[in-house]
Design an enzyme around this catalytic site. Sequence first.
Site, PDB file in Angstrom:
ATOM      1  N   ARG A 153       0.815  -1.224   0.000  1.00 48.69           N
ATOM      2  CA  ARG A 153       0.000   0.000   0.000  1.00 48.69           C
ATOM      3  C   ARG A 153       0.846   1.270   0.000  1.00 48.69           C
ATOM      4  NH1 ARG A 153      -0.842   2.104   5.478  1.00 48.69           N
ATOM      5  NH2 ARG A 153      -3.039   2.640   5.111  1.00 48.69           N
ATOM      6  N   ASN A 202       7.481  13.205   5.853  1.00 48.02           N
ATOM      7  CA  ASN A 202       7.238  11.789   6.146  1.00 48.02           C
ATOM      8  C   ASN A 202       7.285  10.956   4.853  1.00 48.02           C
ATOM      9  OD1 ASN A 202       4.758  10.165   8.242  1.00 48.02           O
ATOM     10  ND2 ASN A 202       5.902   9.258   6.597  1.00 48.02           N
ATOM     11  N   ARG A 214       4.739  16.899   8.795  1.00 44.58           N
ATOM     12  CA  ARG A 214       5.686  16.243   9.701  1.00 44.58           C
ATOM     13  C   ARG A 214       6.850  15.655   8.909  1.00 44.58           C
ATOM     14  NH1 ARG A 214       1.100  12.777   9.707  1.00 44.58           N
ATOM     15  NH2 ARG A 214       1.445  10.774   8.684  1.00 44.58           N
ATOM     16  N   SER A 215       7.910  15.344   9.639  1.00 44.93           N
ATOM     17  CA  SER A 215       9.042  14.640   9.062  1.00 44.93           C
ATOM     18  C   SER A 215       9.040  13.218   9.617  1.00 44.93           C
ATOM     19  CB  SER A 215      10.348  15.375   9.381  1.00 44.93           C
ATOM     20  OG  SER A 215      11.438  14.812   8.697  1.00 44.93           O
ATOM     21  N   GLN A 216      10.198  12.597   9.643  1.00 50.09           N
ATOM     22  CA  GLN A 216      10.385  11.254  10.200  1.00 50.09           C
ATOM     23  C   GLN A 216      11.780  11.184  10.809  1.00 50.09           C
ATOM     24  OE1 GLN A 216       9.504   8.050   7.362  1.00 50.09           O
ATOM     25  NE2 GLN A 216       7.750   7.485   8.622  1.00 50.09           N
ATOM     26  N   PRO A 265      -5.429  11.997   7.109  1.00 49.29           N
ATOM     27  CA  PRO A 265      -6.247  11.620   5.953  1.00 49.29           C
ATOM     28  C   PRO A 265      -6.153  10.141   5.611  1.00 49.29           C
ATOM     29  CG  PRO A 265      -5.149  13.692   5.517  1.00 49.29           C
ATOM     30  CD  PRO A 265      -4.590  13.175   6.824  1.00 49.29           C
ATOM     31  N   GLU A 266      -4.964   9.563   5.778  1.00 50.48           N
ATOM     32  CA  GLU A 266      -4.758   8.159   5.421  1.00 50.48           C
ATOM     33  C   GLU A 266      -5.300   7.193   6.462  1.00 50.48           C
ATOM     34  OE1 GLU A 266      -0.969   9.304   7.696  1.00 50.48           O
ATOM     35  OE2 GLU A 266      -2.547  10.289   6.522  1.00 50.48           O
ATOM     36  N   ASP A 321       4.472   3.884  14.612  1.00 44.90           N
ATOM     37  CA  ASP A 321       3.030   4.077  14.722  1.00 44.90           C
ATOM     38  C   ASP A 321       2.333   2.713  14.591  1.00 44.90           C
ATOM     39  OD1 ASP A 321       4.180   4.236  12.131  1.00 44.90           O
ATOM     40  OD2 ASP A 321       2.405   5.212  11.318  1.00 44.90           O
ATOM     41  N   GLU A 361       7.049  -6.684   5.530  1.00 46.63           N
ATOM     42  CA  GLU A 361       7.338  -5.430   6.232  1.00 46.63           C
ATOM     43  C   GLU A 361       7.901  -5.648   7.625  1.00 46.63           C
ATOM     44  OE1 GLU A 361       4.764  -1.442   7.466  1.00 46.63           O
ATOM     45  OE2 GLU A 361       3.790  -3.391   7.291  1.00 46.63           O
TER      46      GLU A 361
END
Length: 570
Positions: free
Chosen positions: A159, A203, A212-214, A285-286, A319, A503
């Site tokens: 995805r 991100n 945001r970043s990561q 949103p996701e 997350d 993953e």
Amino acid sequence: MIPPEIRRSVLLQKAIKLALAGTLLTFASFSATAADPSSDTETPQPPDILLGPLFNDVQNAKLFPDQKTFADAIPNSDPLMILADYRMQRNQSGFDLRHFVDVNFTLPKAGEKYVPPAGQSLREHIDGLWPVLTRSTKNVEKWDSLLPLPESYVVPGGRFREIYYWDSYFTMLGLAESGHWDKVADMVANFGYEIDAWGYIPNGNRTYYLSRSQPPFFAFMVELLVQHEGDDALKEYLPQLQKEYAYWMEGVETLQPGQQNQRVVKLEDGSVLNRYWDDRDTPRPESWVEDIATAKSNPSRPATEIYRDLRSAAASGWDFSSRWMDNPQQLSTIRTTTIVPVDLNALLYQLEKTLARASAAAGDRAKASQYDALANARQKAIEMHLWNNKEGWYADYDLQNNKIRDQLTAAALFPLYVNAAAKDRAAKVAAAAQAHLLQPGGLATTSVKSGQQWDAPNGWAPLQWVAAEGLQNYGQDDVAMEVTWRFLTNVQHTYDREKKLVEKYDVSSTGTGGGGGEYPLQDGFGWSNGVTLKMLDLICPQEKPCDSVPSTRPASLSATPTKTPSAATQ
């Protein structure tokens, strides 16, 4: 649907005004940060702002099993016109929301399942996946949520149809191991482009990730490129390294002890450290419906506070995890923004060291000394505030309760990874990780079973690599070998059975993909591919490389990390 040819200007203007009014009314309930979609011509708007009530209604209707599907959908015409149509049609008899979406949007295509040729070894399978996972944004549509990049890039898979910040470093390790230095250079160039465009690396390259970043791995990416191009890479990307550092440290000059501003915190003793932060406080949103449900499950907290903490956890890459929660069984107790993460601060220490090295390479000794001083100050703050003396491991600092947290997580290995740990403490961390996190299939993320994906029994490829290399940095070779060997065996057994890499992995045994979290297990998979290749070359001698995991455990690792130890390890 009203045919485009009869949309007279007066009617359209009236409809647009109604649509915008509806947008502002709907989002007042989520956050004061929601804005008129046309108010900012510089920054692309995410779909929840661009489509307002239509986006909210589609996501709440659960038209698609994965909320990311509609977040990635491309409007077929001007979103304002689509929104105007929607407001005019939605209350009409027989209105079909799914039909409206199908007519007005191009939905993301399900990726074709990759079927590898029969009899491929693990290495051959990974090498064959690089072109399958390579993407380009040369034909991005006008209203696409996908952000264009100048060069091609490798996506994680499943995805995840876009590039992700911290994922990419571990993917790049594998690309380099496969000899694809051109792809490594392209991906570093893409991230440099993003820093120039936005002032930081989002991100991912989607409009809804721009807030945001990561985990900041750009310094590691540049250091990786140095292995192929020499110090010219340091000099080339020094401006972008400086800009990223400015993003993380924004507001530090005005902070008083005990204050925080976005990503930076100043503790009572004046120590400066960082935390994860998202600039928005609305549902993602996701994951729209899931976030709203999480907020509703805890009415004692402001919904906007929960949304910000959920988003900030996404910025952390973890997350979600019990690491961020008061109650591991209740996601709505998440409070990411009140926690100072040990891994983030280790990575920023590395950024400061890389900035010092890059400044020296560019001939600016004064700047190099300044960055070295900042790195030394951060290293001292890590040792003072992010070490749990009672437990004997590195941990996160709790801003809300003004104390070190007790939980052991795989993040405890990050100070070892960046050579910021004292030797005696590194030995204690190694012992703790071996006793509490090491499992038959690799290193567990935590020892807590919460049902979240960044908890037990899951193990993740990037954390295996960080642990193995960090342990090697401090001479803990036996534990490093155990992490490497057990995880590789897990990957190999899963591949033997399913002919894919995934993953995350269940490390309580070998041969099983991980579970938990917001979405089904994804295969592909960028960072698992990269770490697996690196680890294969760690356990097999250079003169006799292996294409699959050997059936017996090697006596020792054949390679050592290339990073120069800092003063903390001497």
